[in-house]
Design an enzyme around this catalytic site. Structure first.
Site, PDB file in Angstrom:
ATOM      1  N   HIS A   1     -15.496   0.496 -54.931  1.00  0.00           N
ATOM      2  CA  HIS A   1     -14.597  -0.048 -53.910  1.00  0.00           C
ATOM      3  C   HIS A   1     -13.417   0.885 -53.648  1.00  0.00           C
ATOM      4  O   HIS A   1     -12.422   0.460 -53.076  1.00  0.00           O
ATOM      5  CB  HIS A   1     -14.050  -1.413 -54.340  1.00  0.00           C
ATOM      6  CG  HIS A   1     -15.084  -2.456 -54.557  1.00  0.00           C
ATOM      7  ND1 HIS A   1     -15.833  -2.534 -55.706  1.00  0.00           N
ATOM      8  CD2 HIS A   1     -15.513  -3.473 -53.764  1.00  0.00           C
ATOM      9  CE1 HIS A   1     -16.667  -3.552 -55.622  1.00  0.00           C
ATOM     10  NE2 HIS A   1     -16.496  -4.138 -54.450  1.00  0.00           N
TER      11      HIS A   1
ATOM     12  N   PRO B   1     -26.038   3.259 -47.521  1.00  0.00           N
ATOM     13  CA  PRO B   1     -27.318   2.851 -46.924  1.00  0.00           C
ATOM     14  C   PRO B   1     -27.388   3.090 -45.416  1.00  0.00           C
ATOM     15  O   PRO B   1     -28.484   3.196 -44.861  1.00  0.00           O
ATOM     16  CB  PRO B   1     -27.385   1.347 -47.251  1.00  0.00           C
ATOM     17  CG  PRO B   1     -26.550   1.185 -48.467  1.00  0.00           C
ATOM     18  CD  PRO B   1     -25.421   2.157 -48.282  1.00  0.00           C
TER      19      PRO B   1
ATOM     20  N   GLN C   1     -17.496  -3.195 -45.096  1.00  0.00           N
ATOM     21  CA  GLN C   1     -16.456  -3.874 -45.867  1.00  0.00           C
ATOM     22  C   GLN C   1     -15.641  -2.939 -46.759  1.00  0.00           C
ATOM     23  O   GLN C   1     -14.432  -3.092 -46.900  1.00  0.00           O
ATOM     24  CB  GLN C   1     -17.101  -4.978 -46.697  1.00  0.00           C
ATOM     25  CG  GLN C   1     -16.131  -6.023 -47.189  1.00  0.00           C
ATOM     26  CD  GLN C   1     -16.855  -7.241 -47.718  1.00  0.00           C
ATOM     27  OE1 GLN C   1     -17.454  -7.205 -48.797  1.00  0.00           O
ATOM     28  NE2 GLN C   1     -16.819  -8.318 -46.962  1.00  0.00           N
ATOM     29  N   PHE C   2     -16.286  -1.964 -47.382  1.00  0.00           N
ATOM     30  CA  PHE C   2     -15.634  -0.888 -48.129  1.00  0.00           C
ATOM     31  C   PHE C   2     -16.370   0.403 -47.798  1.00  0.00           C
ATOM     32  O   PHE C   2     -17.602   0.397 -47.627  1.00  0.00           O
ATOM     33  CB  PHE C   2     -15.683  -1.128 -49.642  1.00  0.00           C
ATOM     34  CG  PHE C   2     -14.816  -2.253 -50.120  1.00  0.00           C
ATOM     35  CD1 PHE C   2     -13.509  -2.013 -50.535  1.00  0.00           C
ATOM     36  CD2 PHE C   2     -15.298  -3.546 -50.148  1.00  0.00           C
ATOM     37  CE1 PHE C   2     -12.705  -3.058 -50.972  1.00  0.00           C
ATOM     38  CE2 PHE C   2     -14.505  -4.598 -50.584  1.00  0.00           C
ATOM     39  CZ  PHE C   2     -13.204  -4.348 -50.993  1.00  0.00           C
ATOM     40  N   ALA C   3     -15.639   1.513 -47.725  1.00  0.00           N
ATOM     41  CA  ALA C   3     -16.284   2.789 -47.415  1.00  0.00           C
ATOM     42  C   ALA C   3     -17.400   3.113 -48.403  1.00  0.00           C
ATOM     43  O   ALA C   3     -18.389   3.765 -48.052  1.00  0.00           O
ATOM     44  CB  ALA C   3     -15.246   3.917 -47.404  1.00  0.00           C
ATOM     45  N   ASP C   4     -17.271   2.649 -49.628  1.00  0.00           N
ATOM     46  CA  ASP C   4     -18.281   2.874 -50.655  1.00  0.00           C
ATOM     47  C   ASP C   4     -19.635   2.266 -50.296  1.00  0.00           C
ATOM     48  O   ASP C   4     -20.667   2.663 -50.832  1.00  0.00           O
ATOM     49  CB  ASP C   4     -17.832   2.261 -51.982  1.00  0.00           C
ATOM     50  CG  ASP C   4     -16.399   2.586 -52.338  1.00  0.00           C
ATOM     51  OD1 ASP C   4     -15.518   2.263 -51.527  1.00  0.00           O
ATOM     52  OD2 ASP C   4     -16.159   3.141 -53.421  1.00  0.00           O
ATOM     53  N   TYR C   5     -19.633   1.267 -49.389  1.00  0.00           N
ATOM     54  CA  TYR C   5     -20.863   0.575 -49.023  1.00  0.00           C
ATOM     55  C   TYR C   5     -21.633   1.285 -47.908  1.00  0.00           C
ATOM     56  O   TYR C   5     -22.711   0.846 -47.521  1.00  0.00           O
ATOM     57  CB  TYR C   5     -20.556  -0.838 -48.533  1.00  0.00           C
ATOM     58  CG  TYR C   5     -19.934  -1.770 -49.536  1.00  0.00           C
ATOM     59  CD1 TYR C   5     -19.727  -1.409 -50.864  1.00  0.00           C
ATOM     60  CD2 TYR C   5     -19.529  -3.044 -49.142  1.00  0.00           C
ATOM     61  CE1 TYR C   5     -19.147  -2.278 -51.767  1.00  0.00           C
ATOM     62  CE2 TYR C   5     -18.948  -3.926 -50.044  1.00  0.00           C
ATOM     63  CZ  TYR C   5     -18.757  -3.540 -51.352  1.00  0.00           C
ATOM     64  OH  TYR C   5     -18.179  -4.413 -52.244  1.00  0.00           O
TER      65      TYR C   5
ATOM     66  N   GLU D   1     -25.897  -2.800 -44.509  1.00  0.00           N
ATOM     67  CA  GLU D   1     -25.125  -1.809 -43.749  1.00  0.00           C
ATOM     68  C   GLU D   1     -25.983  -1.025 -42.767  1.00  0.00           C
ATOM     69  O   GLU D   1     -25.542  -0.701 -41.657  1.00  0.00           O
ATOM     70  CB  GLU D   1     -24.413  -0.862 -44.716  1.00  0.00           C
ATOM     71  CG  GLU D   1     -23.243  -1.492 -45.461  1.00  0.00           C
ATOM     72  CD  GLU D   1     -23.661  -2.405 -46.587  1.00  0.00           C
ATOM     73  OE1 GLU D   1     -22.851  -3.247 -47.017  1.00  0.00           O
ATOM     74  OE2 GLU D   1     -24.825  -2.259 -47.044  1.00  0.00           O
TER      75      GLU D   1
ATOM     76  N   GLU E   1     -19.703  -7.632 -42.167  1.00  0.00           N
ATOM     77  CA  GLU E   1     -19.739  -8.619 -43.244  1.00  0.00           C
ATOM     78  C   GLU E   1     -18.424  -9.385 -43.336  1.00  0.00           C
ATOM     79  O   GLU E   1     -17.367  -8.790 -43.558  1.00  0.00           O
ATOM     80  CB  GLU E   1     -20.037  -7.915 -44.569  1.00  0.00           C
ATOM     81  CG  GLU E   1     -21.405  -7.241 -44.588  1.00  0.00           C
ATOM     82  CD  GLU E   1     -21.531  -6.198 -45.682  1.00  0.00           C
ATOM     83  OE1 GLU E   1     -20.650  -6.142 -46.566  1.00  0.00           O
ATOM     84  OE2 GLU E   1     -22.511  -5.425 -45.645  1.00  0.00           O
TER      85      GLU E   1
END
Length: 337
Positions: A129, A89, A82-86, A60, A29
């Site tokens: 984030h 999925p 983009q962030f580890a939190d994403y 993701e 992304e």
């Protein structure tokens, strides 16, 4: 040698591999035209074209699924979440497909791919984030898990990860992207030093996966840390005045247990430090390994200093982090025993 921040070192690693291996592809992304939300891929699309460095939809599972297909057919994708939190999925794709491909195909296929992710807090990003999910990946056989703490290591480890024949989860502590930072309880971000960049070779080199680094030698106790917490450990040792040995794990899976054991057998004491929540964090695995391997050498109970077992706080994130003062208190307690 050139002076680079971690962001610049990571970009240099991808530049080197895009240049010397036509099978390396970078996507995710906003990593193309924009150069990534943290600018890690800035300029790479302009240099290598839209077929080698390109943007993807906000999906993701599709990013990782595409990377698995490419890797199974001989390419070496290096993708960014983009962030580890994403990543959640895509967790199914990573753990059920990428991690198992070599074994389920009886080694007919491998999965040489890298999943890069900014991890941890320090930017007031809030709950979605700022997470530190490394323990979720160290539990999965078939993956390698890497967390650098210096620009030099970031480049060398990323090149090694891209060249590795199996999937690598590459977690990048965003709090030290532009140099080591710590914070006070007012939430101010304070630079660790006036020189955030490090000396990094401009050409190809690797830092082997699975080898820890001794950042400071000492005889009183051993501190096990990785990522941002290496710098917290260094500052705590300075304040405490204790002759501590600081080991930067660098790679969590595979773990350099030999270096850890040699240090703890020498010092007889051990403190484990990580930003992630305490319960079922990677520190629990470290303590189990040290306890089993070094029991007869221990002179004091093992201690952990970690994030709190609570949802990640937005406005109070500097209170959530393992602070220098908390580490100093832990070191003093271990030295009392």
């Amino acid at each position: 040698m050139a002076r680079m921040t971690m962001i610049e070192a990571l970009r240099s690693a991808m530049d080197v591999k895009l240049s010397d291996d036509p099978g390396v592809i970078v996507f995710g992304e906003d990593v193309g035209y924009f150069g990534g939300v943290f600018r890690c891929t800035a300029g790479l699309q302009a240099k290598y074209g839209e077929e080698r460095v390109f943007d993807t939809p906000i999906n993701e599972s599709a990013i990782v699924g595409l990377a698995i297909g490419m890797a199974a057919h001989g390419m070496r994708p290096c993708v960014e979440i983009q962030f580890a939190d994403y990543v959640y999925p895509a967790y199914d794709q990573i753990t059920q497909e990428a991690a198992r491909l070599r074994h389920r195909s009886n080694q007919q296929f491998t999965c040489p791919m890298v999943v890069r992710m900014p991890t941890g807090g320090g930017i007031f990003g809030g709950q979605t984030h700022s997470q530190s999910p490394e323990a979720l990946f160290t539990h999965v056989a078939g993956l390698k898990v890497v967390i650098p703490s210096t620009p030099y290591d970031a480049k060398g480890l990323l090149i090694a990860a891209i060249e590795d024949p199996d999937p690598v989860i590459f977690l990048e502590p965003k709090r030290i992207y532009n140099g080591p930072f710590y914070g006070d309880h007012a939430g101010k971000s304070v630079p660790w030093s006036a020189h955030p960049a490090g000396e990094v070779p401009e050409d190809h080199y690797i830092v082997p996966l699975g080898r820890a680094a001794i950042r400071r030698e000492g005889a009183d106790l051993t501190i096990l840390a990785y990522g941002t917490m290496v710098y917290v450990a260094e500052r705590a040792v300075e304040q405490a005045g204790i002759d501590a040995e600081i080991i930067d794990l660098r790679t969590l899976l595979p773990l350099d247990l030999a270096t850890i054991v040699a240090s703890v057998e020498k010092t007889g004491r051990c403190v484990v430090l990580h930003e992630a929540t305490r319960t079922s964090g990677f520190g629990a695995e470290l303590i189990a390994e040290v306890q089993q391997a070094c029991f007869w050498h221990l002179r004091a109970p093992l201690l952990r200093v970690t994030g709190w077992d609570a949802p990640y706080p937005h406005a109070q994130e500097w209170d959530y982090f393992p602070s220098v003062s908390r580490v100093v208190a832990a070191l003093a307690k271990v030295m009392e025993d």
